[in-house]
Design a protein around this motif. Structure first.
Motif, PDB file in Angstrom:
ATOM      1  N   GLN A 273       0.542  -1.165  -0.104  1.00  0.00           N
ATOM      2  CA  GLN A 273       0.019   0.105   0.025  1.00  0.00           C
ATOM      3  C   GLN A 273       0.218   1.072  -0.121  1.00  0.00           C
ATOM      4  OE1 GLN A 273      -3.052  -0.107   3.619  1.00  0.00           O
ATOM      5  NE2 GLN A 273      -4.114  -1.804   2.022  1.00  0.00           N
ATOM      6  N   SER A 274       2.249   1.116   0.680  1.00  0.00           N
ATOM      7  CA  SER A 274       2.773   2.658   0.330  1.00  0.00           C
ATOM      8  C   SER A 274       4.348   2.303   0.460  1.00  0.00           C
ATOM      9  CB  SER A 274       3.090   3.600   2.148  1.00  0.00           C
ATOM     10  OG  SER A 274       3.248   2.463   2.912  1.00  0.00           O
ATOM     11  N   VAL A 275       5.002   2.780  -0.242  1.00  0.00           N
ATOM     12  CA  VAL A 275       6.247   2.522  -0.076  1.00  0.00           C
ATOM     13  C   VAL A 275       7.023   4.048  -0.543  1.00  0.00           C
ATOM     14  CG1 VAL A 275       8.020   1.994  -2.372  1.00  0.00           C
ATOM     15  CG2 VAL A 275       5.886   0.881  -2.632  1.00  0.00           C
ATOM     16  N   LEU A 276       8.585   4.142   0.487  1.00  0.00           N
ATOM     17  CA  LEU A 276       9.178   4.907   0.094  1.00  0.00           C
ATOM     18  C   LEU A 276      10.767   4.210  -0.353  1.00  0.00           C
ATOM     19  CD1 LEU A 276      10.007   7.655   1.269  1.00  0.00           C
ATOM     20  CD2 LEU A 276      11.472   6.219   3.043  1.00  0.00           C
ATOM     21  N   PHE A 277      11.366   5.945  -1.361  1.00  0.00           N
ATOM     22  CA  PHE A 277      12.298   5.123  -2.185  1.00  0.00           C
ATOM     23  C   PHE A 277      13.140   5.723  -1.038  1.00  0.00           C
ATOM     24  CE2 PHE A 277       9.234   4.313  -5.178  1.00  0.00           C
ATOM     25  CZ  PHE A 277       9.923   2.548  -5.799  1.00  0.00           C
ATOM     26  N   VAL A 278      14.390   5.497  -1.253  1.00  0.00           N
ATOM     27  CA  VAL A 278      15.508   6.789  -0.210  1.00  0.00           C
ATOM     28  C   VAL A 278      16.601   6.429  -1.202  1.00  0.00           C
ATOM     29  CG1 VAL A 278      16.609   7.089   1.705  1.00  0.00           C
ATOM     30  CG2 VAL A 278      14.183   6.106   1.641  1.00  0.00           C
ATOM     31  N   CYS A 279      17.593   7.695  -1.452  1.00  0.00           N
ATOM     32  CA  CYS A 279      18.960   7.734  -1.841  1.00  0.00           C
ATOM     33  C   CYS A 279      19.222   8.700  -0.924  1.00  0.00           C
ATOM     34  CB  CYS A 279      18.888   7.789  -3.159  1.00  0.00           C
ATOM     35  SG  CYS A 279      20.123   7.666  -4.324  1.00  0.00           S
ATOM     36  N   ASN A 280      20.922   9.429  -1.606  1.00  0.00           N
ATOM     37  CA  ASN A 280      21.337   9.770  -0.651  1.00  0.00           C
ATOM     38  C   ASN A 280      20.799  11.432  -1.464  1.00  0.00           C
ATOM     39  OD1 ASN A 280      23.931   7.833  -1.293  1.00  0.00           O
ATOM     40  ND2 ASN A 280      25.443   8.351  -2.608  1.00  0.00           N
ATOM     41  N   PHE A 281      20.280  11.905  -2.136  1.00  0.00           N
ATOM     42  CA  PHE A 281      20.103  13.386  -1.692  1.00  0.00           C
ATOM     43  C   PHE A 281      18.548  13.359  -2.489  1.00  0.00           C
ATOM     44  CE2 PHE A 281      24.746  13.843  -2.552  1.00  0.00           C
ATOM     45  CZ  PHE A 281      24.858  14.419  -1.439  1.00  0.00           C
ATOM     46  N   ASN A 282      17.977  12.719  -2.621  1.00  0.00           N
ATOM     47  CA  ASN A 282      16.815  12.576  -3.758  1.00  0.00           C
ATOM     48  C   ASN A 282      17.413  13.627  -4.597  1.00  0.00           C
ATOM     49  OD1 ASN A 282      13.339  13.723  -2.484  1.00  0.00           O
ATOM     50  ND2 ASN A 282      14.245  11.550  -3.645  1.00  0.00           N
ATOM     51  N   ALA A 283      17.440  13.731  -5.659  1.00  0.00           N
ATOM     52  CA  ALA A 283      18.025  14.102  -6.932  1.00  0.00           C
ATOM     53  C   ALA A 283      18.021  13.866  -7.631  1.00  0.00           C
ATOM     54  CB  ALA A 283      18.755  15.418  -6.857  1.00  0.00           C
ATOM     55  N   VAL A 284      18.004  12.609  -8.020  1.00  0.00           N
ATOM     56  CA  VAL A 284      18.281  12.147  -8.708  1.00  0.00           C
ATOM     57  C   VAL A 284      17.090  10.433  -9.118  1.00  0.00           C
ATOM     58  CG1 VAL A 284      19.413  10.363 -10.725  1.00  0.00           C
ATOM     59  CG2 VAL A 284      20.399  12.395 -10.047  1.00  0.00           C
ATOM     60  N   ARG A 285      18.132   9.074  -8.460  1.00  0.00           N
ATOM     61  CA  ARG A 285      17.653   7.772  -8.019  1.00  0.00           C
ATOM     62  C   ARG A 285      16.104   7.594  -7.010  1.00  0.00           C
ATOM     63  NH1 ARG A 285      23.229   5.666  -6.866  1.00  0.00           N
ATOM     64  NH2 ARG A 285      23.372   7.544  -5.358  1.00  0.00           N
ATOM     65  N   SER A 286      15.772   7.972  -6.407  1.00  0.00           N
ATOM     66  CA  SER A 286      14.991   7.301  -5.672  1.00  0.00           C
ATOM     67  C   SER A 286      13.724   8.852  -6.155  1.00  0.00           C
ATOM     68  CB  SER A 286      14.818   8.261  -3.694  1.00  0.00           C
ATOM     69  OG  SER A 286      15.307   9.661  -3.679  1.00  0.00           O
ATOM     70  N   ALA A 287      14.056  10.095  -7.171  1.00  0.00           N
ATOM     71  CA  ALA A 287      12.918  10.661  -7.142  1.00  0.00           C
ATOM     72  C   ALA A 287      12.326  10.602  -8.549  1.00  0.00           C
ATOM     73  CB  ALA A 287      13.619  12.053  -7.477  1.00  0.00           C
ATOM     74  N   CYS A 288      13.647  10.033  -9.391  1.00  0.00           N
ATOM     75  CA  CYS A 288      12.911   8.619 -10.199  1.00  0.00           C
ATOM     76  C   CYS A 288      12.474   7.918  -9.725  1.00  0.00           C
ATOM     77  CB  CYS A 288      14.377   8.536 -11.377  1.00  0.00           C
ATOM     78  SG  CYS A 288      13.659   7.763 -12.951  1.00  0.00           S
ATOM     79  N   ALA A 289      12.695   6.971  -9.140  1.00  0.00           N
ATOM     80  CA  ALA A 289      11.854   5.701  -9.159  1.00  0.00           C
ATOM     81  C   ALA A 289      10.045   6.193  -8.015  1.00  0.00           C
ATOM     82  CB  ALA A 289      12.635   4.960  -7.622  1.00  0.00           C
ATOM     83  N   GLU A 290      10.599   7.382  -8.068  1.00  0.00           N
ATOM     84  CA  GLU A 290       8.884   8.495  -7.060  1.00  0.00           C
ATOM     85  C   GLU A 290       7.852   8.549  -8.106  1.00  0.00           C
ATOM     86  OE1 GLU A 290       7.104  11.661  -4.691  1.00  0.00           O
ATOM     87  OE2 GLU A 290       9.134  11.805  -4.726  1.00  0.00           O
ATOM     88  N   ALA A 291       8.288   9.279  -8.895  1.00  0.00           N
ATOM     89  CA  ALA A 291       7.839   9.284 -10.484  1.00  0.00           C
ATOM     90  C   ALA A 291       7.510   8.563 -11.773  1.00  0.00           C
ATOM     91  CB  ALA A 291       8.675  10.344 -11.314  1.00  0.00           C
ATOM     92  N   LEU A 292       8.007   7.085 -11.162  1.00  0.00           N
ATOM     93  CA  LEU A 292       7.740   6.451 -12.129  1.00  0.00           C
ATOM     94  C   LEU A 292       6.914   5.211 -11.422  1.00  0.00           C
ATOM     95  CD1 LEU A 292      11.634   4.952 -13.126  1.00  0.00           C
ATOM     96  CD2 LEU A 292       9.341   5.501 -15.103  1.00  0.00           C
ATOM     97  N   ALA A 293       6.928   5.367  -9.905  1.00  0.00           N
ATOM     98  CA  ALA A 293       6.044   4.729  -9.199  1.00  0.00           C
ATOM     99  C   ALA A 293       4.523   4.658  -9.580  1.00  0.00           C
ATOM    100  CB  ALA A 293       6.671   4.103  -7.980  1.00  0.00           C
ATOM    101  N   ARG A 294       4.623   6.644  -9.041  1.00  0.00           N
ATOM    102  CA  ARG A 294       3.122   7.314  -9.609  1.00  0.00           C
ATOM    103  C   ARG A 294       2.221   6.859 -11.012  1.00  0.00           C
ATOM    104  NH1 ARG A 294       3.955  12.409  -5.948  1.00  0.00           N
ATOM    105  NH2 ARG A 294       3.943  11.808  -4.139  1.00  0.00           N
ATOM    106  N   HIS A 295       3.818   7.264 -11.559  1.00  0.00           N
ATOM    107  CA  HIS A 295       3.224   6.590 -13.426  1.00  0.00           C
ATOM    108  C   HIS A 295       2.661   6.132 -13.442  1.00  0.00           C
ATOM    109  CE1 HIS A 295       3.073   7.371 -17.526  1.00  0.00           C
ATOM    110  NE2 HIS A 295       3.501   6.522 -18.174  1.00  0.00           N
TER     111      HIS A 295
END
Length: 140
Positions: free
Chosen positions: A2-24
């Protein structure tokens, strides 16, 4: 899931990309957020471009830290996906106080790529496509 958190170093590339993809891919059927261990990096324009190529607008993403996310809404997630060694360590530390599963998806850092603009963008596309595949497999 039901809920997912993606974590990376700065939330500027990898985790932000993962969040956008999962929402899409999953819309409102899965609650998705992302955060970084540290602050200081702006949203990466190459990541925004790589997502734009597949019809995802990430231009309004604003990087945030785990601390900021915790203050804002808490860290109540079913799954925490870490994308870098530093983020994985932080995610494991969180499980001392948060009941969540943690998965480590080693993901290369495309910001270290060199070469022409197109060669650098290819590194971001590889990360985007790799994360997209794993997200669709894991969250379906």
């Amino acid at each position: 899931m039901q809920s997912v958190l993606f974590v990376c170093n700065f939330n500027a590339v990898r985790s932000a990309c993962a969040e956008a993809l999962a929402r899409h891919y999953f819309g409102r059927s899965v609650y998705v957020q992302s955060a970084g261990v540290r602050s200081g990096e702006p949203t990466d324009p190459f990541m925004v471009s790589a997502l734009d190529e597949i019809g995802i607008d990430a231009s309004r993403h604003r990087p945030r830290t785990l601390e900021e996310l915790e203050e804002w809404e808490g860290l109540n997630f079913d799954l925490i996906v870490s994308l870098s060694p530093e983020a994985h360590h932080a995610a494991l530390e969180l499980t001392r106080t948060v009941a969540a599963d943690v998965e480590y998806w080693p993901t290369p850092d495309p910001t270290v790529s060199q070469g022409s603009r197109e060669q650098r963008l290819d590194a971001y596309r590889d990360v985007r496509d790799g994360l997209g595949f794993r997200i669709r497999q894991r969250l379906r």
